[in-house]
Design a protein around this motif. Structure first.
Motif: not given
Length: 128
Positions: A6, A58, A99, A103, A125
């Protein structure tokens, strides 16, 4: 595939050595794949372009690689996903479950990145 690290968008180095592939998902279900040598600017540009309809939720960046390799990875993804893309586009996809779509595209990007680079893969990410 490597585990996602992250990171904050502000911490991304503006002078990336090479090009990165990215996957960015928006609150309206749109998901974009692409290539950039300046990820912070590109993400900000996409955010501004869609601010009236959606916000980014995201974002994933691959490790930097050569320009040709990054564009080959993007071409491979778009070729594999051509039947799922948003009408009239090459790099945009949409889903009711953003999401899951994110992914799937992030994993597909990783698969092609590893195939095209033949080296260790450690995606990031990004908090958007």
């Amino acid at each position: 595939m490597g585990q996602l690290k992250r990171s904050n968008l502000k911490n991304i180095n503006l002078k990336t050595q090479g090009h990165v592939n990215y996957v960015i998902a928006f609150s309206d279900g749109g998901v974009k794949v692409g290539v950039t040598s300046r990820p912070q600017y590109r993400i900000a540009e996409l955010r501004r372009a869609r601010k009236l309809t959606a916000v980014p939720v995201l974002c994933m960046l691959t490790p930097p690689t050569g320009r040709g390799t990054a564009f080959k990875t993007e071409k491979d993804i778009c070729g594999l996903m051509r039947n799922r893309r948003t009408d009239g586009t090459r790099e945009w996809f949409s889903s009711t479950d953003v999401e899951d779509e994110f992914q799937y595209l992030a994993q597909t990007t990783g698969m092609f990145w590893i195939q095209n680079n033949g080296s260790a893969y450690q995606p990031t990410q990004v908090a958007v």
